[in-house]
Design an enzyme around this catalytic site. Structure first.
Site, short mmCIF file in Angstrom:
data_model
loop_
_atom_site.label_atom_id
_atom_site.label_comp_id
_atom_site.label_asym_id
_atom_site.label_seq_id
_atom_site.Cartn_x
_atom_site.Cartn_y
_atom_site.Cartn_z
N LYS A 40 0.72 -1.12 -0.01
CA LYS A 40 0.04 0.05 -0.07
C LYS A 40 0.88 1.17 -0.19
O LYS A 40 1.90 1.28 0.70
CB LYS A 40 -0.84 0.17 1.20
CG LYS A 40 -2.00 1.24 1.32
CD LYS A 40 -2.66 1.17 2.63
CE LYS A 40 -3.65 0.05 2.52
NZ LYS A 40 -4.47 -0.02 3.85
N GLU B 82 -18.33 -6.91 11.24
CA GLU B 82 -19.35 -6.33 12.24
C GLU B 82 -20.44 -7.31 12.80
O GLU B 82 -20.54 -7.08 14.00
CB GLU B 82 -19.94 -5.22 11.44
CG GLU B 82 -19.40 -4.16 10.66
CD GLU B 82 -18.82 -4.31 9.58
OE1 GLU B 82 -18.03 -3.54 8.92
OE2 GLU B 82 -18.71 -5.36 8.91
N ARG C 93 -25.03 -3.84 8.97
CA ARG C 93 -24.65 -5.18 8.42
C ARG C 93 -24.90 -6.22 9.55
O ARG C 93 -25.07 -7.32 9.73
CB ARG C 93 -23.38 -5.48 8.02
CG ARG C 93 -23.12 -4.49 6.86
CD ARG C 93 -21.47 -4.57 6.38
NE ARG C 93 -21.44 -5.68 5.49
CZ ARG C 93 -20.16 -5.82 5.10
NH1 ARG C 93 -19.12 -5.08 5.18
NH2 ARG C 93 -20.23 -6.93 3.97
#
Length: 645
Positions: free
Chosen positions: A296, A382, A410
């Site tokens: 990244k 989640e 979610r």
């Protein structure tokens, strides 16, 4: 020197003009290796230049330049379908599919969205801005093509972070049971070991993807299976030897344990290596994992040096030479929450924090720095975070689960049945509640007041400033007979807005002796309510503005306040359907208080990206527009009779 070692951002370097010649993926296929190296460098320069002006996901996209170029050279988009999970790593995809001009207004009104968008291009398939979904999309799409008799490839580019979500593994389990041409590219920018290199690794990869190799294994297995006691064990030994050789050069056997062919890991910044791996996967014709190791922020020194998240997503403009933000320092909602959580942890050893791969973004990292053993990052999961919090509560702790408001959607089932039904003391802190702006509709936290308002025993607080956030967080963790939510918006904390008095739990922000209009202003709309009141007073109306502080269930004090006025107006930073306004109206009806109620909030829909101010203006949620609407309603109301006062 390798291709990727040469491909470093050089600020101010003149462009070769290659980028200007790329209008479609087909334009990539005639380029030489040297030209591709130059193009990759130009793309990195372009990304830094453009994102430095607007903010956005710079780190992930610097890491997928070569990978994206290889994808578009090997596969034929849009006939072959390319899916990105999550979509914030699709900037390079947008560049090579003819959207260079749109980057001047990236994530701004009229410019490109920060995620794939079907309205922008036929090359964008799914607008998947929540992680761990693309493999399920890909599974269904590949099955659809097979049923229709269409020989088309589906390619899902999945970040290693997305693989921490359970939905990915549910999809992988089903994908492995098919023989559809589906390629899963794992973009792994979190690895600690080096990619496999060398001729042996390449040879073994080609062997594993050779159909005749699979047929040979099947024949051996069938033949040995007819030899009782000796055959099956012998086959397992042979298979283990094969697998052991593979593991020596490719330590990711779990994918093949699921029944999926595996290629890699390959250096995601070596264009030739990535293309070769993708070509092999494409020729195989069935489900294949291609494991690409990337970095990244690759090629941009400020991003590479950023140890926190490699400049994952600067929210505002930054200096391209240094990577430093150009925004003026300001107190953020998230920072206030993080500080207060640590103070609570000092006072109470039962306080623990949980987040879902958003430690810095939600403030849980502040707790982790002070009490690392009491802060848990469960990855992009989640649902697990919520039920794990329930387990912590059952074990005698008070968990504080910090998640973006849009992402808790979610885990509705877990909040409802795993937490609330057991009356467990779990506090959910919802960051980025309400209209959040440039990330677009999937990131707007406008659903929580409606979605979670139906959960029995759940109490929801909406602070309006720094002082009320600290106070309401403390009140939330003091509740021990059920779950709580504390929600707040993104950005800087507004100026303090003190109450003139308190009625029960309700703060009165401003009031007049003449009781014409009661404005119930929820959370971040408190200052808007006060501004509206000033305009209404200028037209001769007496206005009281209250902040209920705890909005679900609606405080009973609202009943008495409403009875003293001719009109009640509820302002909320969430969808009107099923929101606080509807709850206020129902409460007054139940209590036989016959005062008309007008509900003002966000109209349900997929609202475009833009700044918060732009979106609120589009929705008519500004002081001048609201004052105009309320004046029209008030003008039709009868005057109160002496008997009713």
């Amino acid at each position: 020197m390798s291709t990727h070692e040469e491909n470093i951002v050089s600020s101010g370097r003149p462009r070769s003009g290659l980028l200007d010649s790329i209008n479609a993926p087909s334009d990539l296929r005639g380029l030489s290796r040297d030209e591709l190296t130059m193009l990759a460098a130009e793309i990195r320069d372009f990304l830094v230049e453009k994102v430095a002006r607007t903010g956005g996901h710079i780190g992930p996209n610097l890491g997928v330049v070569e990978l994206t170029l290889a994808l578009h050279r090997v596969f034929d988009s849009p006939r072959d379908r390319l899916l990105f999970d999550t979509g914030h790593q699709a900037y390079v995809h947008k560049i090579v599919t003819g959207r260079v001009a749109g980057f001047d207004r990236l994530r701004q009104r009229g410019g490109l969205t920060g995620y794939p968008n079907q309205a922008e291009s036929e090359h964008d398939v799914i607008e998947n801005c929540h992680a761990s979904t693309a493999l399920s999309y890909a599974d269904g799409m590949a099955k659809a093509f097979a049923l229709r008799g269409e020989r088309r490839h589906v390619v899902a580019v999945v970040g290693d972070g997305a693989l921490t979500g359970g939905m990915c593994w549910e999809a992988l389990n089903n994908i492995a049971a098919t023989d559809n041409p589906l390629v899963i590219v794992v973009n792994d920018n979190g690895r600690s070991y080096a990619p496999t290199i060398g001729g042996l690794a390449s040879h073994l990869t080609k062997l594993r993807l050779n159909p005749s190799y699979e047929k040979t294994l099947d024949v051996i297995k069938e033949s040995l299976g007819r030899t009782p006691l000796v055959g099956p064990p012998l086959f397992e030994v042979l298979h283990a030897v094969k697998k052991g050789i593979k593991d020596a050069v490719a330590p990711q056997a779990m994918f093949e344990d699921l029944g999926l062919k595996y290629v890699g890991p390959v250096d995601g910044h070596d264009l030739g290596a990535v293309e070769d791996a993708l070509e092999q996967a494409k020729r195989f014709g069935g489900p294949v994992i291609v494991h690409a190791v990337t970095r990244k922020g690759y090629g941009y020194q400020p991003a590479e040096d950023d140890q926190a998240d490699h400049m994952h997503s600067p929210s505002s403009a930054f200096d391209p030479a240094t990577g430093k933000t150009m925004a003026k320092p300001a107190v953020k909602w998230t920072a206030v929450f993080g500080e207060e959580l640590v103070e609570l942890a000092h006072e109470r050893p039962d306080i623990v924090g949980i987040t879902a791969a958003m430690g810095d973004s939600t403030g849980i990292s502040t707790l982790a720095a002070a009490y690392p053993e009491r802060a848990f990052d469960v990855g992009i999961a989640e649902q697990h975070a919520t039920t794990s919090a329930a387990g912590l509560a059952l074990g005698g702790m008070h968990p504080v689960v910090a998640i973006y408001a849009t992402f808790l959607n979610r885990a509705f089932d877990q909040v409802l049945l795993d937490v609330a039904m057991h009356r467990l003391p779990v506090t959910f802190v919802l960051d980025r509640a309400g209209i959040t702006g440039p990330d677009g509709p999937s990131h707007y936290g406008i659903w929580d007041l409606s979605v979670f308002g139906v959960v029995p025993g759940l109490r929801i607080a909406a602070p309006r400033d720094e002082a009320t956030l600290r106070q309401e967080l403390r009140e939330a963790v003091a509740i021990d007979d059920g779950p709580t939510i504390v929600r707040f918006p993104t950005g800087s904390v507004p100026a303090p807005l003190p109450a003139v008095r308190r009625v029960g739990v309700v703060d009165v922000l401003t009031e007049d002796e003449r009781g014409d209009i009661l404005v119930v202003a929820v959370g971040s709309f408190a200052q808007l309510g006060v501004d509206v009141a000033e305009r209404l007073r200028a037209q001769g109306y007496g206005v009281t503005v209250v902040d209920p502080r705890w909005v679900r269930p609606v405080p009973t004090e609202i009943v008495g306040l409403a009875a003293e006025h001719r009109l009640v107006v509820v302002l909320e930073d969430g969808v009107r359907t099923g929101g606080v306004g509807g709850a206020v109206s129902q409460l007054l009806s139940d209590e036989a208080v016959e005062v008309p109620v007008r509900e003002i909030g966000v109209e349900p829909g997929w609202h475009p990206h833009g700044t918060r101010a732009e979106l609120l203006a589009d929705l008519g949620l500004t002081a001048p527009e609201l004052a105009r609407r309320i004046t029209g309603w008030a003008a039709t109301l009868p005057e109160k009779t002496p008997a009713s006062t």
